[in-house]
Design a protein around this motif. Structure first.
Motif, PDB file in Angstrom:
ATOM      1  N   GLU A 139      -0.371  -4.516  -8.137  1.00  0.00           N
ATOM      2  CA  GLU A 139      -1.221  -3.651  -8.972  1.00  0.00           C
ATOM      3  C   GLU A 139      -2.570  -4.314  -9.234  1.00  0.00           C
ATOM      4  N   GLU A 140      -2.552  -5.614  -9.489  1.00  0.00           N
ATOM      5  CA  GLU A 140      -3.810  -6.337  -9.718  1.00  0.00           C
ATOM      6  C   GLU A 140      -4.651  -6.385  -8.448  1.00  0.00           C
ATOM      7  N   ASN A 148      -4.730  -4.119  -6.142  1.00  0.00           N
ATOM      8  CA  ASN A 148      -5.356  -2.803  -6.002  1.00  0.00           C
ATOM      9  C   ASN A 148      -6.474  -2.610  -7.014  1.00  0.00           C
ATOM     10  N   ARG A 149      -6.284  -3.081  -8.247  1.00  0.00           N
ATOM     11  CA  ARG A 149      -7.349  -2.964  -9.257  1.00  0.00           C
ATOM     12  C   ARG A 149      -8.605  -3.710  -8.802  1.00  0.00           C
ATOM     13  N   ARG A 150      -8.426  -4.922  -8.312  1.00  0.00           N
ATOM     14  CA  ARG A 150      -9.567  -5.711  -7.839  1.00  0.00           C
ATOM     15  C   ARG A 150     -10.223  -5.050  -6.623  1.00  0.00           C
TER      16      ARG A 150
END
Length: 176
Positions: free
Chosen positions: A47-48, A50-52
């Motif tokens: 998830e991180e 993808n966020r980045r």
């Protein structure tokens, strides 16, 4: 690597890969403006990652492309995280009111078949013939037991952009 665009409409192609994504800006089929691979491997959390990635893609969209080309997200050979990132990228581009085109591996293969290119590496070599400035960036041909080089994410974006532009050209018609 970045060149100065002449003001014509830019096409941004993005190819998410396991460690991040590759991107390329095109100004028509014969002008490659910018290309790079972004590494989001600083975290193991999907998830991180993808966020980045989406934050970095947001900055690319701020450069004002006229359209975005993405690989098809229903390809089961891609990880669930990468498929999710492709869908989220399409949604982000749509929020920016940009047209989004997705292309399947079969469509891309068809574009490069006329050049005798069947593998990603062979397609990357075709891209290097079109844009000689890429030659220094082309990784060596991968051996069967090697993983795919990270730089190939950039070449996947370039290959996608070439295919998108080739497929988007209006069909030629015979004169009257």
């Amino acid at each position: 690597m970045e060149k100065t665009p002449s003001g014509n409409s830019l096409v941004l192609s993005i190819a998410p890969v396991s460690r991040g994504f590759g991107y390329a800006f095109f100004e028509g089929l014969d002008v490659l403006v910018d290309w790079e691979t972004r590494d989001m491997h600083v975290t193991r959390d999907p998830e991180e990652k993808n966020r980045r990635s989406l934050a970095a893609i947001e900055t690319l969209l701020a450069r004002g492309p006229a359209a975005v080309a993405l690989p098809a997200w229903d390809d089961k050979r891609r990880s669930a995280r990468v498929r999710k990132l492709i869908r989220a990228t399409a949604e982000l581009a749509t929020m920016h009111k940009l047209p989004v085109a997705t292309h399947t591996r079969a469509e891309i293969d068809e574009v490069f078949a006329g050049q005798g290119a069947k593998s990603r590496y062979e397609m990357a070599r075709v891209a290097c013939r079109m844009f000689p400035e890429l030659l220094d960036e082309l990784p060596r041909k991968r051996r069967l037991w090697d993983g795919e080089p990270f730089k190939m994410g950039m070449f996947q974006a370039i290959i996608l952009g070439i295919a998108h532009l080739a497929l988007s050209k209006p069909p030629l018609t015979a004169p009257g």
